[in-house]
Design an enzyme around this catalytic site. Sequence first.
Site, mmCIF file in Angstrom:
data_model
loop_
_atom_site.group_PDB
_atom_site.id
_atom_site.type_symbol
_atom_site.label_atom_id
_atom_site.label_comp_id
_atom_site.label_asym_id
_atom_site.label_seq_id
_atom_site.Cartn_x
_atom_site.Cartn_y
_atom_site.Cartn_z
ATOM 1 N N SER A 89 0.840 -1.187 0.000
ATOM 2 C CA SER A 89 0.000 0.000 0.000
ATOM 3 C C SER A 89 0.888 1.254 0.000
ATOM 4 O O SER A 89 1.754 1.390 -0.851
ATOM 5 C CB SER A 89 -0.958 -0.060 1.205
ATOM 6 O OG SER A 89 -2.075 0.745 0.972
ATOM 7 N N HIS B 180 -6.822 -6.484 1.320
ATOM 8 C CA HIS B 180 -5.714 -5.588 1.002
ATOM 9 C C HIS B 180 -4.485 -5.965 1.834
ATOM 10 O O HIS B 180 -4.566 -6.070 3.056
ATOM 11 C CB HIS B 180 -6.162 -4.161 1.324
ATOM 12 C CG HIS B 180 -5.193 -3.101 0.938
ATOM 13 N ND1 HIS B 180 -4.563 -3.058 -0.288
ATOM 14 C CD2 HIS B 180 -4.748 -2.014 1.619
ATOM 15 C CE1 HIS B 180 -3.789 -1.990 -0.331
ATOM 16 N NE2 HIS B 180 -3.874 -1.342 0.814
#
Length: 469
Positions: free
Chosen positions: A284, A418
């Site tokens: 990320s 994620h």
Amino acid sequence: MKFSLSVAAVVAMASTAVNAQVGLWGQCGGNGYNGPTNCVSGAQCSKLNDWYSQCLPGGPSSSSTTTSTSTYTPPPVQTTTPPTTTTTGGTTPQPTSTGTPGVCPALPANINLVANSALPDPFTFVNGQKVTTKADWECRAKEISELFQRYELGTFPPKPSSVTGSYSGGTLTVNVSEGGKSISFTVRISGNTGSNVPAIIAYGAASIPVPSGVATITFNNDDIAAQQNTGSRGSGKFYTLYGSGHSASALTAWAWGVDRILDALEVTTGHNINVQRVGVTGCSRNGKGAIVAGALVKRIALTIPQESGSGGSACWRLSDYQKSQGTNVQTAQQIITENVWFSKEFEKHVNQVNRLPIDHHMLAGLVAPRGLYIAENTDMEWLGAISSYGCPKVGRKIYEALGVADNMGVSQIGGHNHCSFPSGQNSELTAFINKFLKDQSANTNVVRTDGRFNFPEAQFVNWSVPNLA
Ligand SMILES: *C1O[C@H](CO)[C@@H](O)[C@H](O)[C@H]1NC(C)=O
Ligand SMILES: *[C@@H]1O[C@H](CO)[C@@H](O)[C@H](O)[C@H]1NC(C)=O
């Protein structure tokens, strides 16, 4: 009595919702999210951006979760794999004359920025000269690096006057002095038994499975440059050394930290690490950091950005395109309102990214010819799913021009949380690690997405790929 009963009922209902716990790596907040926000023990709900907070291992994160305002829903996952890329071929005649061999064209101090909705041609210098040889590409890569520093990243400083280190019991201490100032930071090293052990520097904590025989160097990048919010600019040890007004963005300061870790490994013993075989990873926001480190630090042998999306593997132009198609995607305009990953200068360009002489396909190209494995998540629309696939696919043309297309892979699959690395990407990751960190032969021909979208490449690529001698 009636009153207190109804209060009890409300409390009971509320506590049912609150008690639902989110597992490690699960989503616990973000725009459009209405699910449980409590993480299981040992995990903490951490805000990654406005669209996503998730349960990450360990202690509290720097910021809290966000409230819900919009309507992100992950798209259904598709399981077919489109064919891999084919060569575009250099059909356009290439002008000759690339200047004196070994002398690179100087980058003009002022560049007339012209709108171009296509991804800029990596194979044409700012002065119009064409890249026709590998030596030309080295010059062009230097120019592209300078352009990134000028428009997005701020200055990446050269090696400071003194870097020393010491290693003891799994801790490497890195001491840096420059201009009469000094800083010191530490990284943890694990899995470093044996000799000449390859290693992966993990921003924050490794969220990819690091195989046995490869050490993990855990790098607290936030210590070098803070990334709490837009007020973090100029905080962290990098700025203690260079001054809080230094132009380097957080992504650049972290890459500088990676560079210093390598310096310290080179001058210390006892850690067993083979400094020629060090990779870098992060997920990320830290994935954005990993790809920038790979682009700026040429000693990195393998770069593994995981779900880096907008500002990392994705292209600004393609994310704007996705937004124009109705996707709620993180664009340049949005990203600067969130954090200090990019420079102050970049803020002047976010409304017109199509005037920039660079985009992130060229950031991937700066890693060439070294190993680069981009792992993306099809479900993460806010990271720009089309952009995160299309941009690296175009960037891979630079590897192709250098005759090493397989040194770069992009793989995008959905159906997982994620930053929770899916088992479906394990064999690809292992192949890249085997080839670039363990010196083994492995098939690293990876270009795939399970996304049900069409990346309209012809709309964004109006140049051809030269065959660089
Ligand atoms: C394509 O290429 C040319 C020259 O490199 C550029 O000036 C032009 O604006 C490009 N973009 C599009 C969308 O045609
Ligand atoms: C590194 O910095 C630490 C903390 O300032 C200090 O204690 C140590 O002596 C320094 N080591 C070297 C080798 O300079």
